[in-house]
Scaffold this motif. Structure first.
Motif, PDB file in Angstrom:
ATOM      1  N   GLY A  18       4.424   2.423   3.169  1.00  0.00           N
ATOM      2  CA  GLY A  18       4.916   3.312   4.208  1.00  0.00           C
ATOM      3  C   GLY A  18       6.406   3.227   4.478  1.00  0.00           C
ATOM      4  N   SER A  19       7.151   2.607   3.585  1.00  0.00           N
ATOM      5  CA  SER A  19       8.585   2.409   3.848  1.00  0.00           C
ATOM      6  C   SER A  19       9.458   3.566   3.377  1.00  0.00           C
ATOM      7  CB  SER A  19       9.068   1.108   3.194  1.00  0.00           C
ATOM      8  OG  SER A  19       8.932   1.170   1.778  1.00  0.00           O
ATOM      9  N   GLY A  20       8.879   4.574   2.747  1.00  0.00           N
ATOM     10  CA  GLY A  20       9.661   5.747   2.363  1.00  0.00           C
ATOM     11  C   GLY A  20      10.055   5.818   0.904  1.00  0.00           C
ATOM     12  N   THR A 134      13.336   0.044  -0.237  1.00  0.00           N
ATOM     13  CA  THR A 134      13.266   0.732   1.053  1.00  0.00           C
ATOM     14  C   THR A 134      12.611  -0.189   2.082  1.00  0.00           C
ATOM     15  OG1 THR A 134      11.163   1.756   0.400  1.00  0.00           O
ATOM     16  CG2 THR A 134      13.166   3.041   0.055  1.00  0.00           C
ATOM     17  N   ASP A 136      11.301  -0.077   6.154  1.00  0.00           N
ATOM     18  CA  ASP A 136      10.954   0.773   7.283  1.00  0.00           C
ATOM     19  C   ASP A 136      11.532   0.183   8.573  1.00  0.00           C
ATOM     20  OD1 ASP A 136       9.673   2.118   9.332  1.00  0.00           O
ATOM     21  OD2 ASP A 136       7.650   1.653   8.652  1.00  0.00           O
ATOM     22  N   ASN A 139       8.668  -0.774  11.172  1.00  0.00           N
ATOM     23  CA  ASN A 139       7.776  -1.906  10.906  1.00  0.00           C
ATOM     24  C   ASN A 139       8.391  -2.968  10.002  1.00  0.00           C
ATOM     25  OD1 ASN A 139       5.378  -0.719  12.246  1.00  0.00           O
ATOM     26  ND2 ASN A 139       5.541   0.802  10.614  1.00  0.00           N
ATOM     27  N   GLY A 140       9.621  -2.760   9.546  1.00  0.00           N
ATOM     28  CA  GLY A 140      10.207  -3.639   8.541  1.00  0.00           C
ATOM     29  C   GLY A 140      10.327  -5.089   8.969  1.00  0.00           C
ATOM     30  N   SER A 150       6.920  -8.242   0.840  1.00  0.00           N
ATOM     31  CA  SER A 150       8.060  -7.541   1.421  1.00  0.00           C
ATOM     32  C   SER A 150       9.337  -8.352   1.256  1.00  0.00           C
ATOM     33  CB  SER A 150       7.794  -7.264   2.903  1.00  0.00           C
ATOM     34  OG  SER A 150       8.883  -6.578   3.497  1.00  0.00           O
ATOM     35  N   THR A 163      14.964   2.953   6.240  1.00  0.00           N
ATOM     36  CA  THR A 163      14.416   4.279   6.513  1.00  0.00           C
ATOM     37  C   THR A 163      13.927   4.381   7.958  1.00  0.00           C
ATOM     38  OG1 THR A 163      12.188   3.645   5.802  1.00  0.00           O
ATOM     39  CG2 THR A 163      13.688   4.471   4.112  1.00  0.00           C
ATOM     40  N   LYS A 164      13.715   5.613   8.425  1.00  0.00           N
ATOM     41  CA  LYS A 164      13.182   5.908   9.762  1.00  0.00           C
ATOM     42  C   LYS A 164      14.076   5.332  10.874  1.00  0.00           C
ATOM     43  CE  LYS A 164       8.535   5.646   7.784  1.00  0.00           C
ATOM     44  NZ  LYS A 164       7.179   5.060   7.886  1.00  0.00           N
TER      45      LYS A 164
END
Length: 345
Positions: A18-20, A134, A136, A139-140, A150, A163-164
């Protein structure tokens, strides 16, 4: 095959779930700067290519209107890349100039990189390009604190895209930037969508480029010790034990290096602790050479050293960055200094 410059660069897009990654890949495929690019993905549907489709070569390979080639990974990576190159040589797909691979969100990128760097056939046709990770912004921080995958994805990156960033406040973005820098102090950080990403710039750096001198230049400490990414109270982002053991170690050597002594030291370090050395990257001043030598490697495997035509800054010292697990920075520094002292006796 000719010199290294004639090999096809392979760029990697990695990042947690979901990190883009796919959004970034779509931008790459739509960019005129990335015409004549081959892309390896896990499934076509996730990338939504229908509006770009020009020709379907076979069930696993399509050609897009931009001239890009896109194939799905249904077999072992080495076999898939050899098959793609064979299609290129036989004219079944356009003669792509570069290759982009998107990993899965839970993938440890090290085995993929090992395949590219160790497979004798692939090394004859391809070379490792830029690794873009990438992260997020929503949530990163939690992913870095709780998931070793990660951390590894960030540790091996040449460039990091946050991202985001429009979904969180500035303090959260700054905190995430600091967390990323703890695991990879040399990778430039880009923010999306706050920054308009120039894909040719994002992927311009090769794996042979030097570490970022702004982060490992004059005034840096000789070794950067491990720093935890979460508060010790076990709060919302309580750190996973594996992630907590990973740190970035930055070493700076003022005098020119003896190439043989340095090579013996690095070989012994990787032989003894290669599984715990996630990434090695350095720009070195070698005795008797006026231009810098660049090295990089993953775990036990080192890419052949390359040289830059000139020093990127006025700083002529050697800078080495290691992303390690369960290896104390002072011990690494002491061992290097000991080898270098022996070399001048």
């Amino acid at each position: 095959m000719g010199p290294d410059g004639d090999l096809i660069p392979v760029h990697i897009i990695t990042g947690f779930l979901g990190s883009g990654k796919t959004t970034l890949l779509r931008g790459v495929l739509a960019s005129p700067a990335f015409a004549n690019t081959a892309v390896v993905v896990n499934e076509f549907g996730a990338v939504a290519l229908d509006h770009l489709l020009l020709q379907r070569v076979d069930p696993d390979t399509v050609v897009l209107q931009t001239g890009c080639v896109c194939c799905t990974l249904r077999s072992e990576l080495g076999a898939a890349l050899r098959d793609l190159y064979d299609k290129r040589e036989r004219g079944r797909v356009p003669p792509f100039d570069r290759l982009v691979i998107e990993t899965t969100g839970l993938a440890d990128p090290a085995p993929l990189l090992f395949t590219l760097m160790a497979d004798p056939v692939l090394r004859y046709h391809f070379r490792l390009g830029t690794i873009v990770t990438t992260v997020d912004a929503v949530n990163g921080a939690r992913h870095l604190a709780q998931h070793l995958e990660s951390v590894k994805q960030v540790a091996v990156a040449d460039q990091v895209v946050l991202t985001k960033t429009d979904l969180v406040d500035r303090a959260s973005v700054d905190g995430l930037r600091a967390a990323v820098a703890r695991y990879n102090p040399t990778a430039p950080l880009f923010e999306a969508p706050a920054e308009s990403l120039a894909f040719d710039r994002l992927f311009r750096g090769e794996a042979s480029d030097s570490p970022d001198q702004a982060r490992a230049g004059p005034g840096s400490p000789p070794a950067r010790a491990r720093v935890p990414v979460a508060a010790p109270d076990g709060g919302e982002h309580a750190t996973d034990g594996h992630a907590r053991d990973i740190s970035a170690v930055s070493l700076t050597v003022d005098l020119p290096l003896d190439w043989t002594a340095f090579g013996v030291w690095l070989t012994m370090l990787l032989h003894a602790h290669g599984e715990n050395v996630l990434r090695v990257k350095g720009i070195l001043r070698i005795r008797g050479m006026s231009i810098p030598v660049v090295i990089h490697g993953i775990h036990h495997l080192m890419h052949p050293p390359t040289s830059l035509p000139r020093w990127p800054t006025a700083d002529r010292r050697s800078h080495l960055v290691l992303i390690v697990r369960k290896l104390p920075a002072p011990a690494i520094e002491r061992s290097l200094r000991a080898f270098l002292r022996l070399a001048v006796r």
